[in-house]
Scaffold this motif. Structure first.
Motif, PDB file in Angstrom:
ATOM      1  N   LEU A  97      -2.645  -4.633   8.478  1.00  0.00           N
ATOM      2  CA  LEU A  97      -4.171  -4.919   8.254  1.00  0.00           C
ATOM      3  C   LEU A  97      -3.920  -6.453   7.289  1.00  0.00           C
ATOM      4  O   LEU A  97      -2.916  -6.433   6.655  1.00  0.00           O
ATOM      5  N   PHE A  98      -4.880  -7.165   7.204  1.00  0.00           N
ATOM      6  CA  PHE A  98      -5.033  -8.219   6.462  1.00  0.00           C
ATOM      7  C   PHE A  98      -6.217  -7.878   5.446  1.00  0.00           C
ATOM      8  O   PHE A  98      -7.153  -7.488   6.002  1.00  0.00           O
ATOM      9  N   LYS A  99      -5.827  -8.002   4.080  1.00  0.00           N
ATOM     10  CA  LYS A  99      -7.207  -7.709   3.143  1.00  0.00           C
ATOM     11  C   LYS A  99      -7.754  -8.799   2.817  1.00  0.00           C
ATOM     12  O   LYS A  99      -7.348  -9.987   2.802  1.00  0.00           O
ATOM     13  N   PRO A 100      -8.963  -8.691   2.686  1.00  0.00           N
ATOM     14  CA  PRO A 100      -9.858  -7.637   2.812  1.00  0.00           C
ATOM     15  C   PRO A 100     -10.042  -7.140   4.317  1.00  0.00           C
ATOM     16  O   PRO A 100     -10.372  -7.972   5.183  1.00  0.00           O
ATOM     17  N   TYR A 101     -10.059  -6.061   4.510  1.00  0.00           N
ATOM     18  CA  TYR A 101      -9.845  -5.313   5.874  1.00  0.00           C
ATOM     19  C   TYR A 101     -11.155  -4.572   6.122  1.00  0.00           C
ATOM     20  O   TYR A 101     -12.071  -4.180   5.165  1.00  0.00           O
ATOM     21  N   TYR A 102     -11.500  -4.354   7.399  1.00  0.00           N
ATOM     22  CA  TYR A 102     -12.738  -3.488   7.817  1.00  0.00           C
ATOM     23  C   TYR A 102     -12.081  -2.016   7.539  1.00  0.00           C
ATOM     24  O   TYR A 102     -11.308  -1.567   8.099  1.00  0.00           O
ATOM     25  N   PHE A 103     -12.752  -1.254   6.614  1.00  0.00           N
ATOM     26  CA  PHE A 103     -12.368  -0.032   6.404  1.00  0.00           C
ATOM     27  C   PHE A 103     -12.313   1.015   7.467  1.00  0.00           C
ATOM     28  O   PHE A 103     -11.389   1.830   7.297  1.00  0.00           O
ATOM     29  N   ASN A 104     -13.105   0.904   8.481  1.00  0.00           N
ATOM     30  CA  ASN A 104     -12.798   1.762   9.560  1.00  0.00           C
ATOM     31  C   ASN A 104     -11.741   1.597  10.356  1.00  0.00           C
ATOM     32  O   ASN A 104     -11.036   2.424  10.902  1.00  0.00           O
ATOM     33  N   HIS A 105     -11.229   0.311  10.451  1.00  0.00           N
ATOM     34  CA  HIS A 105     -10.001   0.012  10.880  1.00  0.00           C
ATOM     35  C   HIS A 105      -8.652   0.884  10.282  1.00  0.00           C
ATOM     36  O   HIS A 105      -7.724   1.462  10.559  1.00  0.00           O
ATOM     37  N   LEU A 106      -8.694   0.638   8.919  1.00  0.00           N
ATOM     38  CA  LEU A 106      -7.706   1.520   8.076  1.00  0.00           C
ATOM     39  C   LEU A 106      -7.767   2.771   8.197  1.00  0.00           C
ATOM     40  O   LEU A 106      -6.934   3.423   8.493  1.00  0.00           O
ATOM     41  N   MET A 107      -9.091   3.439   8.235  1.00  0.00           N
ATOM     42  CA  MET A 107      -9.134   4.872   8.474  1.00  0.00           C
ATOM     43  C   MET A 107      -8.530   5.338   9.774  1.00  0.00           C
ATOM     44  O   MET A 107      -8.055   6.512   9.928  1.00  0.00           O
ATOM     45  N   ALA A 108      -8.841   4.564  10.790  1.00  0.00           N
ATOM     46  CA  ALA A 108      -8.399   4.864  12.030  1.00  0.00           C
ATOM     47  C   ALA A 108      -6.857   5.042  12.022  1.00  0.00           C
ATOM     48  O   ALA A 108      -6.003   5.911  12.721  1.00  0.00           O
ATOM     49  N   LEU A 109      -6.303   3.968  11.593  1.00  0.00           N
ATOM     50  CA  LEU A 109      -4.699   4.235  11.450  1.00  0.00           C
ATOM     51  C   LEU A 109      -4.399   5.059  10.516  1.00  0.00           C
ATOM     52  O   LEU A 109      -3.170   5.552  10.717  1.00  0.00           O
ATOM     53  N   GLN A 110      -4.846   5.441   9.563  1.00  0.00           N
ATOM     54  CA  GLN A 110      -4.624   6.509   8.648  1.00  0.00           C
ATOM     55  C   GLN A 110      -4.716   7.799   9.467  1.00  0.00           C
ATOM     56  O   GLN A 110      -3.694   8.695   9.376  1.00  0.00           O
ATOM     57  N   MET A 111      -5.554   8.324  10.134  1.00  0.00           N
ATOM     58  CA  MET A 111      -5.837   9.458  10.477  1.00  0.00           C
ATOM     59  C   MET A 111      -5.479   9.802  12.121  1.00  0.00           C
ATOM     60  O   MET A 111      -5.452  10.899  12.411  1.00  0.00           O
TER      61      MET A 111
END
Length: 384
Positions: A97-111
């Motif tokens: 991801l590139f920051k600043p990122y959309y937080f839901n993208h990060l959470m989907a990748l994490q979980m």
């Protein structure tokens, strides 16, 4: 922010990324007539009603120059992205991801795809908040040289959330070439495709065998609660995507899909009128920011519905809590997007007169922060 605002009617929100209008009246009237139809209460095709998918393929060809992709309708763009993560990533796969990122993208990748110990490369952006393609290229070459797991999926939003910055086609093509060279998928979230502004780069899409495009009805058509998004994807991905779709949602809401289909009739002209009408709201918020913050603090505005700003204090979460409690105006802390010390402002979620009031509250709060001496401790915030 939703928890902080729950039960409060005195707070004006410039936080959640929504628009202040409802779907086209004729689309709502059409949906109302369909509520009682028996077919509305049945399951539909996993990947969306055939007539909706056909209409979307026509739209993609005419408006986005996407002609070789298959289409899947989803319960919003967030579910579309989750389908992609589930279909393309195993738990050990690396992604970027590139920051600043959309937080839901990060959470989907994490979980989902990447698990709790996610191998997520957070790439920097340039000073103009464009994806830093050179940084991504360097990371990919380094991983190959060191025998580390390659990056399998790269995600960008165009225009950006939270940045409010449009990515020009040349930059997208450069990203695509790097991904193709290293065997990575490129996922482009086009949720804010209709939010392009005069004298700025237009929104453009690209298509290839390693590219998945995400779209949404939520913003432009005011259909946030109806939950309709869609994917334009290379046809070989269909079996895996259908597994994810059938497991999570079975099929998108039939009534919501029919509303979306009806909304496509007034189409882009109807949307353009509303997007053009945001100019005054944007100007009000921008004026409040520029008069309260130091020069160079404000970025964005070339696309989407956001401005992304540097705060005069480092603790962005405490500052946002303080603005909400004391000045009764809500925003989004930048740390949620990987950028501490910043905040995101949405200028589309309130009608004009409410935006005027919210902008004045924001101006007063930021001026007080910039003057210094504000106590942002937990104890002080609890007393507000």
């Amino acid at each position: 922010m939703q928890q902080m605002m729950r039960g409060r009617t005195d707070i004006l929100s410039l936080a959640q990324g929504i628009v202040h209008w409802s779907p086209p009246p004729e689309a709502l009237a059409s949906a109302a007539q369909l509520v009682g139809e028996h077919s509305t209460s049945l399951y539909g095709a996993d990947d969306g009603l055939p007539e909706v998918r056909a209409a979307l393929k026509t739209k993609l060809a005419q408006e986005n120059s996407i002609t070789a992709s298959e289409v899947m309708v989803t319960a919003g763009a967030n579910q579309a992205f989750t389908n992609i993560v589930l279909s393309l990533l195993d738990a050990s796969d690396a992604c970027a991801l590139f920051k600043p990122y959309y937080f839901n993208h990060l959470m989907a990748l994490q979980m989902t795809g990447a698990g709790s110990g996610a191998d997520i490369f957070i790439a920097p952006s340039t000073t103009e908040l464009q994806p830093d393609v050179n940084a991504l290229r360097g990371e990919m070459h380094q991983r190959k040289a060191q025998g580390r797991p390659p990056i399998k999926l790269v995600t960008v939003s165009n225009p950006g959330n939270p940045t409010g910055v449009m990515i020009p086609k040349a930059r997208l093509l450069e990203l695509s070439a790097v991904c193709a060279e290293h065997g990575a998928w490129l996922v482009i979230d086009n949720t804010y495709e209709h939010f392009a502004y005069p004298n700025e780069a237009p929104h453009e899409c690209i298509e290839a065998a390693h590219i998945v495009n995400v779209f949404s009805f939520s913003k432009a058509f005011g259909m946030m609660g109806w939950r309709v998004g869609y994917l334009a994807y290379p046809p070989p991905l269909a079996p895996e995507l259908l597994k994810a779709q059938d497991t999570i949602v079975i099929c998108p809401s039939i009534l919501s899909q029919r509303l979306a289909l009806a909304a496509m009739a007034p189409g882009r002209c109807w949307v353009h009128e509303r997007v053009s009408g945001l100019a005054e709201q944007k100007a009000l918020v921008l004026d409040a920011l520029t008069t309260a913050l130091p020069a160079g603090s404000i970025q964005g505005g070339s696309g989407a519905i956001y401005l992304f700003c540097k705060l005069p204090v480092e603790d962005d979460l405490a500052a946002v809590r303080w603005l909400t409690k004391k000045h009764k105006v809500a925003t989004i802390p930048g740390s949620a997007c990987g950028m501490p010390g910043h905040f995101r402002v949405c200028y589309a979620n309130l009608p004009l007169e409410s935006t005027r009031v919210a902008a004045e509250r924001l101006r007063a709060g930021l001026a007080e922060l910039a003057a210094g001496g504000v106590d942002l401790s937990d104890e002080a915030l609890a007393q507000l």
